[in-house]
Write a protein that holds these residues in place. Sequence first.
Motif, short mmCIF file in Angstrom:
data_model
loop_
_atom_site.label_atom_id
_atom_site.label_comp_id
_atom_site.label_asym_id
_atom_site.label_seq_id
_atom_site.Cartn_x
_atom_site.Cartn_y
_atom_site.Cartn_z
N SER A 1 -0.53 -3.79 -0.96
CA SER A 1 -1.80 -4.37 -0.51
C SER A 1 -1.74 -4.64 0.99
O SER A 1 -0.64 -4.75 1.57
N PHE A 2 -2.88 -4.77 1.59
CA PHE A 2 -2.98 -5.02 3.03
C PHE A 2 -2.34 -6.37 3.36
O PHE A 2 -1.59 -6.50 4.33
N LEU A 3 -2.59 -7.39 2.54
CA LEU A 3 -2.09 -8.73 2.77
C LEU A 3 -0.56 -8.77 2.74
O LEU A 3 0.09 -9.38 3.60
N LYS A 4 0.05 -8.07 1.74
CA LYS A 4 1.50 -8.02 1.63
C LYS A 4 2.10 -7.34 2.86
O LYS A 4 3.13 -7.77 3.40
N GLY A 5 1.45 -6.28 3.33
CA GLY A 5 1.90 -5.57 4.53
C GLY A 5 1.93 -6.48 5.74
O GLY A 5 2.87 -6.45 6.55
N GLU B 1 -3.98 4.15 2.37
CA GLU B 1 -4.98 5.13 1.90
C GLU B 1 -4.38 6.51 1.70
O GLU B 1 -4.83 7.27 0.84
N ALA B 2 -3.34 6.85 2.48
CA ALA B 2 -2.71 8.18 2.36
C ALA B 2 -1.90 8.31 1.08
O ALA B 2 -1.75 9.40 0.54
N SER B 3 -1.37 7.18 0.58
CA SER B 3 -0.53 7.23 -0.62
C SER B 3 -1.39 7.28 -1.88
O SER B 3 -2.26 6.44 -2.08
N PRO B 4 -1.14 8.25 -2.76
CA PRO B 4 -1.92 8.33 -4.01
C PRO B 4 -1.72 7.13 -4.93
O PRO B 4 -2.54 6.86 -5.79
N ILE B 5 -0.60 6.38 -4.73
CA ILE B 5 -0.39 5.17 -5.55
C ILE B 5 -0.61 3.90 -4.72
O ILE B 5 -0.24 2.81 -5.14
N HIS B 6 -1.19 4.05 -3.52
CA HIS B 6 -1.55 2.92 -2.65
C HIS B 6 -0.32 2.05 -2.37
O HIS B 6 -0.34 0.84 -2.54
N GLU B 7 0.78 2.71 -1.93
CA GLU B 7 2.03 2.01 -1.68
C GLU B 7 2.67 2.51 -0.40
O GLU B 7 2.72 3.72 -0.15
N VAL B 8 3.16 1.58 0.42
CA VAL B 8 3.91 1.96 1.62
C VAL B 8 5.21 1.18 1.66
O VAL B 8 5.31 0.07 1.14
#
Length: 275
Positions: A151-155, A197-204
């Motif tokens: 999530s954006f917040l966790k990042g 957004e690039a990750s198909p599982i929404h994870e970085v």
Amino acid sequence: MPKNKSIKSILIIGSGPIVIGQACEFDYSGTQAIRSIREEGIEVVLINSNPATIMTDPQMADHIYLKPLTTKSLIEILKKHEIDAVLPTMGGQTALNLCIEADDKGIWEDFNVDIIGVDIEAIKITEDREKFRVLMNKIGIAQAPSQTATSFLKGKEIAQEYGFPLVIRPSFTLGGSGASIVYKKEQFDELLQRGLEASPIHEVLIDKALLGWKEFELELLRDKNDNVVIICTIENMDPMGIHTGDSITVAPAMTLSDTAYQRMRDMAIKMMRSI
């Protein structure tokens, strides 16, 4: 390894068009695989959307399909041919991701196709940044401090903890797409959003950048009896922070001490066996 006489026809998945910054070894390795398999008298069916590669030349495979690399195309081909096995390791991340998608949808099972050359779980471990990070910690391989964000917040929390510069690397993406080095706080929000957004599982995976470190690579080969051979060492002329695709590489490595090389070799073998 003894020949599996039950395999009469193999489907090879290509890598699609090569883009700048992505290597062309997929075409080379795919071409060599086709030649080796056909020498064994096995029929080769190839799907690759790129007509500009050697492997899609008419004389290479028995059947060539210049189609989008999608599960829809795979189903179309599998309905036309009696295919015994699929080899997905010759098309880079594009082919591996397509193989996983087809497996998740039960396509290989529906058409009674074996996956050869790789194990689905091994693909998932190496493509999923978090699974790979956890496994490396478990077997004692040192890494840059890193955490996963879905999530954006966790990042944002991770960035506050580590400070800058940072590296953002999305899971399950091709040729490093969506990845970036973030030097300043002002760039972070936009680049984090792009990675998610690039990750198909929404994870970085967000890790502290090791800018300026020397960068070496090691090529290994392992067989089913657990024999491992080192093919070669590779040294990047530029330090970490310059993408390998934009750098000059030298093989064998020139400035690696024997002690460091042996350590690297032992770690690489340990990693390979655990995967």
